[in-house]
Design a protein around this motif. Structure first.
Motif, PDB file in Angstrom:
ATOM      1  N   THR A  51       0.795  -1.281  -0.187  1.00  0.00           N
ATOM      2  CA  THR A  51      -0.034   0.064  -0.214  1.00  0.00           C
ATOM      3  C   THR A  51       1.052   1.271  -0.051  1.00  0.00           C
ATOM      4  N   GLY A  52       0.303   2.359  -0.582  1.00  0.00           N
ATOM      5  CA  GLY A  52       1.132   3.713  -0.472  1.00  0.00           C
ATOM      6  C   GLY A  52       1.159   4.066  -1.626  1.00  0.00           C
ATOM      7  N   LYS A  53       1.561   5.633  -1.998  1.00  0.00           N
ATOM      8  CA  LYS A  53       1.886   6.196  -3.240  1.00  0.00           C
ATOM      9  C   LYS A  53       3.281   6.293  -3.908  1.00  0.00           C
ATOM     10  N   VAL A  54       3.158   5.773  -5.256  1.00  0.00           N
ATOM     11  CA  VAL A  54       4.359   5.986  -5.905  1.00  0.00           C
ATOM     12  C   VAL A  54       5.218   7.207  -5.847  1.00  0.00           C
ATOM     13  N   GLY A  55       6.260   7.526  -5.484  1.00  0.00           N
ATOM     14  CA  GLY A  55       7.110   8.706  -5.229  1.00  0.00           C
ATOM     15  C   GLY A  55       6.828   9.211  -3.677  1.00  0.00           C
ATOM     16  N   ALA A  56       6.437   8.225  -2.874  1.00  0.00           N
ATOM     17  CA  ALA A  56       6.461   8.566  -1.591  1.00  0.00           C
ATOM     18  C   ALA A  56       6.889   7.295  -0.772  1.00  0.00           C
ATOM     19  N   GLN A  57       5.880   6.477  -0.526  1.00  0.00           N
ATOM     20  CA  GLN A  57       6.124   5.143   0.128  1.00  0.00           C
ATOM     21  C   GLN A  57       6.666   4.156  -0.675  1.00  0.00           C
ATOM     22  N   ILE A  58       6.262   4.160  -2.018  1.00  0.00           N
ATOM     23  CA  ILE A  58       6.624   3.034  -2.961  1.00  0.00           C
ATOM     24  C   ILE A  58       7.595   3.678  -4.137  1.00  0.00           C
ATOM     25  N   SER A  59       8.941   2.990  -4.160  1.00  0.00           N
ATOM     26  CA  SER A  59       9.649   3.438  -5.174  1.00  0.00           C
ATOM     27  C   SER A  59       9.166   3.180  -6.369  1.00  0.00           C
ATOM     28  N   LEU A  60       9.612   3.774  -7.419  1.00  0.00           N
ATOM     29  CA  LEU A  60       9.507   3.461  -8.990  1.00  0.00           C
ATOM     30  C   LEU A  60       9.621   1.911  -9.236  1.00  0.00           C
ATOM     31  N   GLU A  61      10.881   1.567  -8.574  1.00  0.00           N
ATOM     32  CA  GLU A  61      11.274   0.127  -9.184  1.00  0.00           C
ATOM     33  C   GLU A  61      10.209  -0.876  -8.408  1.00  0.00           C
ATOM     34  N   GLU A  62       9.920  -0.458  -7.194  1.00  0.00           N
ATOM     35  CA  GLU A  62       8.895  -1.510  -6.494  1.00  0.00           C
ATOM     36  C   GLU A  62       7.451  -1.249  -7.109  1.00  0.00           C
ATOM     37  N   ALA A  63       7.111  -0.328  -7.493  1.00  0.00           N
ATOM     38  CA  ALA A  63       5.970   0.279  -8.434  1.00  0.00           C
ATOM     39  C   ALA A  63       5.974  -0.688  -9.758  1.00  0.00           C
ATOM     40  N   GLN A  64       6.994  -0.576 -10.329  1.00  0.00           N
ATOM     41  CA  GLN A  64       7.186  -1.557 -11.682  1.00  0.00           C
ATOM     42  C   GLN A  64       6.824  -3.032 -11.363  1.00  0.00           C
ATOM     43  N   GLN A  65       7.435  -3.601 -10.184  1.00  0.00           N
ATOM     44  CA  GLN A  65       7.114  -4.971  -9.962  1.00  0.00           C
ATOM     45  C   GLN A  65       5.796  -5.149  -9.572  1.00  0.00           C
ATOM     46  N   HIS A  66       5.053  -4.241  -8.862  1.00  0.00           N
ATOM     47  CA  HIS A  66       3.492  -4.279  -8.567  1.00  0.00           C
ATOM     48  C   HIS A  66       2.824  -4.372  -9.794  1.00  0.00           C
ATOM     49  N   ALA A  67       3.441  -3.581 -10.697  1.00  0.00           N
ATOM     50  CA  ALA A  67       2.498  -3.395 -12.133  1.00  0.00           C
ATOM     51  C   ALA A  67       2.506  -4.789 -12.743  1.00  0.00           C
ATOM     52  N   ARG A  68       3.860  -5.688 -12.530  1.00  0.00           N
ATOM     53  CA  ARG A  68       3.974  -6.935 -13.372  1.00  0.00           C
ATOM     54  C   ARG A  68       3.030  -7.730 -12.625  1.00  0.00           C
ATOM     55  N   THR A  69       2.844  -7.760 -11.388  1.00  0.00           N
ATOM     56  CA  THR A  69       1.854  -8.653 -10.537  1.00  0.00           C
ATOM     57  C   THR A  69       0.496  -8.345 -10.855  1.00  0.00           C
ATOM     58  N   CYS A  70       0.068  -7.032 -11.114  1.00  0.00           N
ATOM     59  CA  CYS A  70      -1.196  -6.848 -11.745  1.00  0.00           C
ATOM     60  C   CYS A  70      -1.229  -7.379 -13.005  1.00  0.00           C
ATOM     61  N   ALA A  71      -0.397  -7.452 -13.888  1.00  0.00           N
ATOM     62  CA  ALA A  71      -0.450  -7.863 -15.277  1.00  0.00           C
ATOM     63  C   ALA A  71      -0.862  -9.454 -15.090  1.00  0.00           C
ATOM     64  N   LEU A  72      -0.054  -9.968 -14.257  1.00  0.00           N
ATOM     65  CA  LEU A  72      -0.080 -11.563 -14.234  1.00  0.00           C
ATOM     66  C   LEU A  72      -1.480 -11.848 -13.500  1.00  0.00           C
ATOM     67  N   ASN A  73      -2.071 -11.095 -12.801  1.00  0.00           N
ATOM     68  CA  ASN A  73      -3.350 -11.225 -12.230  1.00  0.00           C
ATOM     69  C   ASN A  73      -4.488 -11.285 -13.244  1.00  0.00           C
ATOM     70  N   ALA A  74      -4.063 -10.017 -14.203  1.00  0.00           N
ATOM     71  CA  ALA A  74      -5.158  -9.974 -15.264  1.00  0.00           C
ATOM     72  C   ALA A  74      -5.028 -11.051 -16.351  1.00  0.00           C
ATOM     73  N   LEU A  75      -3.981 -11.514 -16.475  1.00  0.00           N
ATOM     74  CA  LEU A  75      -3.692 -12.878 -17.308  1.00  0.00           C
ATOM     75  C   LEU A  75      -4.331 -13.892 -16.719  1.00  0.00           C
ATOM     76  N   ALA A  76      -4.320 -14.098 -15.279  1.00  0.00           N
ATOM     77  CA  ALA A  76      -5.036 -15.201 -14.780  1.00  0.00           C
ATOM     78  C   ALA A  76      -6.609 -14.965 -14.790  1.00  0.00           C
ATOM     79  N   ALA A  77      -6.985 -13.784 -15.012  1.00  0.00           N
ATOM     80  CA  ALA A  77      -8.525 -13.671 -15.282  1.00  0.00           C
ATOM     81  C   ALA A  77      -8.642 -14.002 -16.645  1.00  0.00           C
ATOM     82  N   VAL A  78      -7.990 -13.758 -17.755  1.00  0.00           N
ATOM     83  CA  VAL A  78      -8.143 -13.984 -18.811  1.00  0.00           C
ATOM     84  C   VAL A  78      -8.166 -15.665 -18.926  1.00  0.00           C
ATOM     85  N   ASP A  79      -7.051 -16.188 -18.258  1.00  0.00           N
ATOM     86  CA  ASP A  79      -7.150 -17.814 -18.080  1.00  0.00           C
ATOM     87  C   ASP A  79      -8.248 -18.387 -17.532  1.00  0.00           C
TER      88      ASP A  79
END
Length: 152
Positions: A51-79
């Motif tokens: 949880t948190g905001k990117v540029g404050a509690q969450i770094s750019l690199e962490e946010a990129q990893q979270h975006a990757r997780t979100c994409a995997l979750n979206a692919l799981a929904a399609v699957d």
């Protein structure tokens, strides 16, 4: 197995289970040759990964990893709806980034999802995209990703 499930295995990527909805919606809907996913947040093993905001509690690199997780979750929904191997191409990705005041790196955050899709689908993973900064996201997460996918 098919071409996309084989590709995931080659990359050593395990597709998660479909994330249970947290409100009144379904994870994905098919209409014609397209599947639209609901916005997917970084939930891993049934728990919010950050949880948190990117540029404050969450770094750019962490946010990129979270975006990757979100994409995997979206692919799981399609699957879960039509099977991963029915995907013809990724048509569009929309990324929402809970942004600290002054943070303008939303496109770089959403690259975490886009680059993953490129790794998996190659040319069929090239997509149109929007990356939007927002004040808040559900459950306080830093990133949410939704996609439109063409299927057979």
């Amino acid at each position: 197995m098919g071409r996309w499930t084989d590709r995931l295995a080659e990359l050593g990527i395990d597709l998660p289970g479909v994330v249970a909805p947290v409100a009144a919606y379904v994870p994905a809907v098919r209409t014609g040759a397209h599947v639209y996913t609901s916005g997917q947040v970084p939930i891993v093993d049934g728990k919010v990964a950050a949880t948190g905001k990117v540029g404050a509690q969450i770094s750019l690199e962490e946010a990129q990893q979270h975006a990757r997780t979100c994409a995997l979750n979206a692919l799981a929904a399609v699957d879960g709806l039509v099977g991963l191997d029915s995907i013809v191409r990724i048509v569009k990705v929309v990324g929402f980034v809970a942004s600290a005041e002054g943070f303008t790196g939303q496109p770089a955050v959403v690259n975490g999802a886009s680059e993953l899709l490129g790794e998996i689908f190659g040319e069929a993973g090239q997509h149109a995209r929007s990356a939007v900064g927002v004040a808040e996201l559900p459950l306080g997460v830093p990133v949410e990703i939704e996609m439109i996918v063409e299927v057979e």
